[in-house]
Design an enzyme around this catalytic site. Structure first.
Site, PDB file in Angstrom:
ATOM      1  N   PHE A 130       0.833  -1.219   0.000  1.00 31.30           N
ATOM      2  CA  PHE A 130       0.000   0.000   0.000  1.00 31.30           C
ATOM      3  C   PHE A 130       0.857   1.255   0.000  1.00 31.30           C
ATOM      4  CE2 PHE A 130       0.810  -0.469   4.529  1.00 31.30           C
ATOM      5  CZ  PHE A 130       0.906   0.823   4.987  1.00 31.30           C
ATOM      6  N   LYS A 131       2.111   1.121   0.446  1.00 34.20           N
ATOM      7  CA  LYS A 131       3.000   2.281   0.515  1.00 34.20           C
ATOM      8  C   LYS A 131       3.443   2.762  -0.862  1.00 34.20           C
ATOM      9  CE  LYS A 131       4.604   0.969   5.107  1.00 34.20           C
ATOM     10  NZ  LYS A 131       5.741   0.502   5.934  1.00 34.20           N
ATOM     11  N   ASP A 132       3.155   1.996  -1.907  1.00 33.77           N
ATOM     12  CA  ASP A 132       3.466   2.452  -3.266  1.00 33.77           C
ATOM     13  C   ASP A 132       2.836   3.811  -3.542  1.00 33.77           C
ATOM     14  OD1 ASP A 132       5.101   0.403  -4.300  1.00 33.77           O
ATOM     15  OD2 ASP A 132       3.366  -0.854  -4.741  1.00 33.77           O
ATOM     16  N   ALA A 135       4.696   6.639  -1.525  1.00 38.68           N
ATOM     17  CA  ALA A 135       6.082   6.784  -1.974  1.00 38.68           C
ATOM     18  C   ALA A 135       6.155   7.444  -3.343  1.00 38.68           C
ATOM     19  CB  ALA A 135       6.760   5.412  -2.006  1.00 38.68           C
ATOM     20  N   THR A 165       8.527  -0.895   3.101  1.00 41.09           N
ATOM     21  CA  THR A 165       8.831   0.526   2.926  1.00 41.09           C
ATOM     22  C   THR A 165       9.969   0.725   1.936  1.00 41.09           C
ATOM     23  OG1 THR A 165       8.093   1.071   5.170  1.00 41.09           O
ATOM     24  CG2 THR A 165       9.545   2.649   4.078  1.00 41.09           C
TER      25      THR A 165
END
Length: 226
Positions: A130-132, A135, A165
């Site tokens: 989900f951090k795509d 970022a 991450t």
């Protein structure tokens, strides 16, 4: 215009959204001792001087028209409208739209959980994390400010990771001009797939294996900037 304080945040309501376009968003530290920062300062610094996280001082309410027409808007259009409420005073419309659309270049489906509850799945990006989303947005926003200030030289980004991450940040910044990312990760404590995701990219991404645990990596990154 109505200004209301809720749990430390200032929420701004206005019948005419044009009445609040001149209010520039500021960001405060969650540790409440660092001075307020502009969007550019918050993006460039990452962490506040007191090691707190930056949060928006004001939350601008979206107009009724947005909610009346949300079912006719694409995911990218919805995201741009929300982003404009937060960043519109600091980033011009064309650049912000480009940032949002490049960030959300992959599908994020809305999946039913029950009859009236749905979930937005953000893990369909390049690294399946989900951090795509965050970022990729951060990378392009940082690049925007670098170009806006006509800054020469290379900006170095340090990130500590225990897996997802590092993968998301490395992929999000991959190929972004003017920025080099160093990913610090603990030896033997990252899954083989995630390790491959950020150690095989090359270009402007450098992975550094640390003989320790994630906290050691994080301490090195914080010490470098504090």
């Amino acid at each position: 215009m109505i200004v209301e304080n809720k749990d430390g945040l200032t929420v701004i309501y206005a019948e005419d959204e044009n009445k609040i376009t001149n209010i520039t968003m500021k960001y405060y530290s969650t540790n409440h001792t660092a001075p307020l920062a502009s969007l550019e300062e918050a993006v460039v610094k990452g962490l506040a001087g007191d090691r707190g996280l930056y949060m928006p001082e004001n939350i601008k309410a979206l107009p009724k028209e947005f909610f009346d027409n949300i079912d006719k808007m694409s995911f990218q259009e919805i995201a741009y409208t929300v982003a404009d409420a937060f960043f519109g005073e600091d980033v011009d419309a064309d650049s912000l739209k480009k940032i949002v659309y490049e960030t959300l270049a992959f599908d994020c489906p809305v999946v039913p959980v029950t009859d009236n509850i749905y979930t937005l799945e953000l893990f369909h990006g390049p690294t399946l994390a989900f951090k795509d989303v965050g970022a990729r947005f951060r990378a392009r926003l940082l690049q925007y400010f670098i170009k806006k200030e006509n800054k020469n030289g290379l900006v170095n980004v340090l990130v500590a990771t225990s897996g997802d991450t590092g993968s998301a940040v490395a992929n999000g910044f991959l190929g972004v001009d003017g920025i080099h990312v160093y990913v610090l990760y603990p030896k033997g404590k990252v899954s083989p797939i995630q390790e491959c995701q950020f150690t095989t990219l090359g270009k402007n991404i450098t992975a550094i294996e640390v003989d320790g645990v994630f906290d050691d990596c994080q301490a090195l990154v914080k010490t470098a900037f504090m």
